[in-house]
Write an enzyme that holds these catalytic residues in place. Structure first.
Site: not given
Length: 322
Positions: A52, A165, A197, A205, A252
């Site tokens: 605002e 795999a 990961t 990232l 992720e």
């Protein structure tokens, strides 16, 4: 344009700020006079100035007698970082304020509407409320559930694999889908991955879209041990409640982290990028997620959106909660 149409314009502004305003909400505001938008504003990085204040500064004298469309009830509490938005709207002489949602923050929670009405300003609430709540889900979830809003991203083959795999996973999806992931990153305050990961991919990232590099979120690692430099350690899914200044958290990878958050029922939004490939004997997208029967799997997820990104399909689901 209809009330909902003006509000959609305000929501688009607020959405552009998502991922940069925490712990404040990513609010959008448009000021309309004689059927035209005379000013626009979104909450600025770091949470101030509020939407605002930005819109009123741009409108100047054109705000007098105008209607302000804002995605969340204007705040009613003063801060060392700036005055209350309800007071700014009153002092600017707007004739009417339309908000999509009431602010659940106990410091406002109807107080902004009351201040405006006491000043003789007409107040309405409700247009495009569902869309505004979706855009402000991070802020609302943090207030109502005491934790960030959690989005889980999965990129998989038709048969639900996230890698061969052997572990090879670059790339399951195409360039357009990967670009969309970077937009999701830019709209998140923090990204979390699992230890597996991290050790396999050492992911950066970051946001690799030209002009948006500064929107790269903070990084978190799901681990009971120490996190590397520049990362935040999260010992368990429930520990996200203690994360500082995080409204929107993006998960992720990999399958372990995804399964842990699903098992803890802490995923609010699920984005699946589905590539038109079959892998067969590969790494499954998920492991054990705590279901005791098939019946428990039904009715949990509501499909919200499906669209194509090149050859890949993006599917969005929201967790149904009482």
């Amino acid at each position: 344009m209809s009330e909902a149409g003006w509000m959609q314009a305000a929501i688009a502004l607020g959405e552009s700020a998502r991922g940069s305003t925490a712990p404040n909400p990513n609010v959008g505001c448009v000021i309309v006079r004689d059927g035209e938008i005379v000013a626009r504003g979104a909450t600025q990085p770091g949470g101030r100035p509020h939407a605002e204040a930005v819109a009123l500064a741009a409108a100047g004298d054109k705000a007098r007698g105008a209607t302000a469309y804002v995605t969340l009830e204007p705040c009613a509490h003063d801060s060392a970082r700036g005055p209350a938005c309800a007071q700014l709207l009153r002092d600017a002489g707007v004739a009417r304020v339309v908000a999509a949602l009431k602010d659940p923050d106990p410091r406002t929670n109807g107080g902004g509407f009351a201040l405006l009405r006491e000043a003789g300003i007409e107040v309405a609430c409700g247009p495009a409320a569902e869309e505004a709540a979706r855009s402000l889900a991070g802020f609302l979830t943090r207030l109502q559930r005491g934790r960030p809003f959690v989005t889980l991203k999965l990129a998989m083959s038709i048969d639900g694999c996230i890698a061969m795999a052997s572990g090879e996973s670059r790339w399951i999806t195409g360039e357009e889908a990967r670009h969309d992931v970077h937009i999701e990153r830019a709209q998140s305050d923090m990204i979390l991955v699992g230890r597996g990961t991290y050790e396999a991919d050492h992911p950066s990232l970051d946001v690799r879209i030209e002009g948006m590099e500064d929107r790269s979120p903070r990084r978190a690692l799901l681990t009971r041990g120490a996190a590397p430099y520049g990362w935040t350690a999260v010992a368990a899914p429930e520990a996200i409640a203690a994360l500082h200044d995080v409204n929107d958290l993006l998960i992720e990878g990999g399958a372990g982290a995804a399964s842990a958050f699903l098992a803890a029922d802490l995923v609010d939004r699920l984005i699946v990028y589905r590539a038109p490939i079959l892998i067969g004997e590969g790494m499954a997208a998920l492991g054990e997620i705590g279901l005791r029967s098939l019946a428990e799997a039904h009715g949990r997820w509501a499909p919200i959106e499906t669209r194509m990104l090149g050859i890949d399909r993006r599917e969005v689901y929201e967790r149904r909660r009482t």
